[in-house]
Design a protein around this motif. Structure first.
Motif, mmCIF file in Angstrom:
data_model
loop_
_atom_site.group_PDB
_atom_site.id
_atom_site.type_symbol
_atom_site.label_atom_id
_atom_site.label_comp_id
_atom_site.label_asym_id
_atom_site.label_seq_id
_atom_site.Cartn_x
_atom_site.Cartn_y
_atom_site.Cartn_z
ATOM 1 N N TRP A 68 5.104 2.738 0.313
ATOM 2 C CA TRP A 68 5.369 4.071 0.835
ATOM 3 C C TRP A 68 6.525 4.725 0.089
ATOM 4 N N GLY A 69 6.178 5.543 -0.916
ATOM 5 C CA GLY A 69 7.155 6.413 -1.552
ATOM 6 C C GLY A 69 8.139 5.712 -2.460
ATOM 7 N N GLY A 70 9.168 6.454 -2.827
ATOM 8 C CA GLY A 70 10.160 5.986 -3.783
ATOM 9 C C GLY A 70 9.989 6.695 -5.124
ATOM 10 N N HIS A 71 10.936 6.487 -6.020
ATOM 11 C CA HIS A 71 10.801 7.024 -7.370
ATOM 12 C C HIS A 71 11.541 6.089 -8.332
ATOM 13 N N PRO A 72 11.180 6.125 -9.617
ATOM 14 C CA PRO A 72 11.784 5.193 -10.576
ATOM 15 C C PRO A 72 13.067 5.727 -11.185
ATOM 16 N N VAL A 73 13.887 4.790 -11.638
ATOM 17 C CA VAL A 73 15.059 5.090 -12.457
ATOM 18 C C VAL A 73 14.936 4.264 -13.738
ATOM 19 N N PHE A 74 15.511 4.763 -14.835
ATOM 20 C CA PHE A 74 15.381 4.096 -16.125
ATOM 21 C C PHE A 74 16.642 3.290 -16.401
ATOM 22 N N LEU A 75 16.495 1.972 -16.464
ATOM 23 C CA LEU A 75 17.613 1.070 -16.691
ATOM 24 C C LEU A 75 17.168 -0.071 -17.595
ATOM 25 N N GLU A 76 18.035 -0.441 -18.502
ATOM 26 C CA GLU A 76 17.802 -1.601 -19.363
ATOM 27 C C GLU A 76 16.463 -1.520 -20.080
ATOM 28 N N GLY A 77 16.100 -0.307 -20.525
ATOM 29 C CA GLY A 77 14.912 -0.110 -21.335
ATOM 30 C C GLY A 77 13.600 -0.162 -20.584
ATOM 31 N N ARG A 78 13.641 0.000 -19.258
ATOM 32 C CA ARG A 78 12.419 -0.139 -18.461
ATOM 33 C C ARG A 78 12.554 0.739 -17.208
ATOM 34 N N TRP A 79 11.414 1.142 -16.644
ATOM 35 C CA TRP A 79 11.407 1.911 -15.411
ATOM 36 C C TRP A 79 11.414 0.977 -14.213
ATOM 37 N N HIS A 80 12.330 1.238 -13.296
ATOM 38 C CA HIS A 80 12.484 0.414 -12.098
ATOM 39 C C HIS A 80 12.353 1.311 -10.871
ATOM 40 N N MET A 81 11.475 0.912 -9.958
ATOM 41 C CA MET A 81 11.245 1.697 -8.757
ATOM 42 C C MET A 81 11.536 0.835 -7.532
ATOM 43 N N TYR A 82 11.984 1.502 -6.476
ATOM 44 C CA TYR A 82 12.280 0.839 -5.202
ATOM 45 C C TYR A 82 11.433 1.529 -4.145
ATOM 46 N N VAL A 83 10.518 0.781 -3.545
ATOM 47 C CA VAL A 83 9.557 1.343 -2.600
ATOM 48 C C VAL A 83 9.533 0.506 -1.329
ATOM 49 N N SER A 84 9.023 1.108 -0.259
ATOM 50 C CA SER A 84 8.826 0.379 0.990
ATOM 51 C C SER A 84 7.537 -0.419 0.903
ATOM 52 N N ASP A 85 7.645 -1.731 1.030
ATOM 53 C CA ASP A 85 6.486 -2.605 1.238
ATOM 54 C C ASP A 85 6.367 -2.760 2.744
ATOM 55 N N VAL A 86 5.358 -2.113 3.338
ATOM 56 C CA VAL A 86 5.304 -2.044 4.797
ATOM 57 C C VAL A 86 4.500 -3.179 5.424
ATOM 58 N N GLY A 87 4.121 -4.170 4.608
ATOM 59 C CA GLY A 87 3.526 -5.359 5.182
ATOM 60 C C GLY A 87 2.014 -5.322 5.272
ATOM 61 N N PRO A 88 1.436 -6.307 5.933
ATOM 62 C CA PRO A 88 -0.024 -6.493 5.920
ATOM 63 C C PRO A 88 -0.784 -5.698 6.968
ATOM 64 N N CYS A 89 -0.104 -4.975 7.835
ATOM 65 C CA CYS A 89 -0.768 -4.377 9.004
ATOM 66 C C CYS A 89 -0.792 -2.852 8.968
ATOM 67 N N GLY A 90 -0.623 -2.278 7.790
ATOM 68 C CA GLY A 90 -0.735 -0.841 7.657
ATOM 69 C C GLY A 90 0.582 -0.112 7.829
ATOM 70 N N LEU A 91 0.565 1.177 7.422
ATOM 71 C CA LEU A 91 1.783 1.974 7.367
ATOM 72 C C LEU A 91 2.502 2.056 8.700
ATOM 73 N N HIS A 92 1.776 2.241 9.772
ATOM 74 C CA HIS A 92 2.434 2.546 11.044
ATOM 75 C C HIS A 92 2.943 1.305 11.780
ATOM 76 N N ARG A 93 2.909 0.137 11.109
ATOM 77 C CA ARG A 93 3.624 -1.047 11.595
ATOM 78 C C ARG A 93 4.886 -1.291 10.781
ATOM 79 N N PHE A 94 5.371 -0.247 10.110
ATOM 80 C CA PHE A 94 6.561 -0.425 9.274
ATOM 81 C C PHE A 94 7.767 -0.866 10.085
ATOM 82 N N LYS A 95 7.809 -0.548 11.365
ATOM 83 C CA LYS A 95 8.969 -0.912 12.180
ATOM 84 C C LYS A 95 9.049 -2.413 12.434
ATOM 85 N N SER A 96 7.990 -3.125 12.100
ATOM 86 C CA SER A 96 8.026 -4.589 12.189
ATOM 87 C C SER A 96 8.261 -5.255 10.840
ATOM 88 N N PHE A 97 7.650 -4.700 9.780
ATOM 89 C CA PHE A 97 7.543 -5.470 8.544
ATOM 90 C C PHE A 97 8.170 -4.844 7.308
#
Length: 390
Positions: A68-97
């Motif tokens: 779910w979302g996020g954007h990349p930053v360029f560091l050490e010659g590569r693009w690095h992104m930080y995103v929400s991994d909301v787990g195995p049960c879908g987006l609307h269980r993000f409050k658990s996982f």
């Protein structure tokens, strides 16, 4: 709010056919002979539409778990992104996982591959920043919480405490490396809201921007205590982790024009605007934000459930929103087969990668869904899409 786009002033303030200055061009273009000449990346009579190209159909971050979302930053010659991994049960269980994962790619459009966990759960709505001093920061919401199970049954894997989405934190890479190690500064807006101001007692979805004097502007949304919907606000802090103080005693979009209820299609009377998922940047002429629209400003539009809209400010405090959809839920896809129209397109974040024009946006990132509203379990799938600007 002073300068707000009321119905009678829409043509003059936000999306003018006969402009008088850059204010009538959303501060994203110049007024030339009564017409807006928009900066590259923007279009429309008032320069308040994104000029978007094609989106790779595969998505930038598309794993077995929803992201779910996020954007990349360029560091050490590569693009690095930080995103929400909301787990195995879908987006609307993000409050658990949900947790913040670090992914990387050689190309800004991906595909991105998993690297490591930046913030363990529950952590959601990642917003990375590289400061003027070279610090790597990742802002997010959440509290430390272990559901005890990966079960999709909420009785077996409970959600984090109800106040978890109202706690804003920042992870600081101690070494500056994209993989940390990380120092976590928690609840950085705690206590910033005056006791007499009800709507900012609970806040969420941080949007930080480092000012030229080293202070930090922080967009957020509060909670209307009457209807429990989002009220956008601004704070300012002495450092990336605060302390912060409230800039506006009222929500920054306090009294908009009549709007359509996107669920019922009914035209509503003027009321407080509700929006979320702000992304802040400074352009040639002003500060700007793009945000996920909960209710539109214009009484001429319906169906804004998957859209975003722009606003601008000369000082970061007084904001003028624009009436048009900057983008909607139907991207132009670069290839077939593709997902087609999306049911949800949120978490807008932009990057600027053109060395010849640092104010030109080059890529828009969104968290998206294709499933019908109310879908539960693994079918409540979400992924992260990138779209090129023309």
């Amino acid at each position: 709010m002073r300068g707000f786009c009321l119905v009678a002033a829409l043509a003059a303030a936000c999306s003018a056919a006969a402009c008088r200055g850059p204010e009538d061009c959303s501060m994203l273009g110049e007024c030339v002979a009564g017409k807006c000449v928009c900066d590259r990346g923007f279009t429309g009579d008032g320069c308040d539409l994104f000029d978007l190209g094609a989106a790779p159909a595969a998505g930038a971050v598309q794993f077995e778990n929803s992201t779910w979302g996020g954007h990349p930053v360029f560091l050490e010659g590569r693009w690095h992104m930080y995103v929400s991994d909301v787990g195995p049960c879908g987006l609307h269980r993000f409050k658990s996982f949900s947790r913040i994962i670090h992914v990387s790619a050689d190309n800004v459009e991906g595909p991105y591959k998993y690297e490591d966990v930046a913030v363990p759960g529950v952590a959601h709505n990642a917003y990375p920043v590289v400061t003027a001093e070279g610090q790597l920061l990742v802002y997010y919401i959440g509290v430390e919480f272990n559901p005890g199970s990966l079960s999709c049954d909420v009785a077996k894997a409970p959600e984090m405490p109800s106040n978890g989405t109202g706690i804003i934190n920042v992870a600081e890479s101690v070494s500056g490396s994209p993989s940390g190690p990380w120092r976590y500064h928690t609840n950085i807006l705690g206590g910033f809201c005056p006791a007499e101001v009800a709507w900012c007692q609970s806040v969420s979805n941080p949007a930080p921007y480092q000012l030229s004097d080293g202070r930090w502007l922080m967009g957020f949304h509060g909670k209307d205590p009457v209807n429990n919907l989002e009220d956008p606000g601004m704070a300012v802090g002495d450092s990336f982790r605060g302390p912060f103080s409230l800039l506006n005693k009222e929500p920054i979009f306090a009294k908009p024009a009549p709007y359509y209820n996107i669920s019922t299609g009914a035209l509503m009377p003027p009321a407080e605007f509700h929006g979320e998922d702000f992304f802040l940047w400074k352009g040639r002429r002003a500060y700007h934000m793009i945000f996920h629209v909960k209710e539109p400003f214009s009484p001429e539009k319906t169906g804004w459930g998957s859209s975003g809209a722009l606003a601008w400010s000369k000082d970061g405090k007084e904001w003028t929103p624009c009436p048009e959809e900057a983008y909607n839920g139907t991207p132009q896809w670069a290839s077939s087969p593709n997902p087609g129209a999306l049911s949800s397109r949120q978490r807008p974040q932009i990057i600027f990668t053109d060395p010849a024009d640092p104010h030109r946006p080059t890529h828009l990132f969104n968290g998206v869904q294709k499933c019908p509203k109310g879908t539960v379990g693994a079918k409540d799938y979400a992924w992260t899409v990138v779209t090129r600007f023309n």
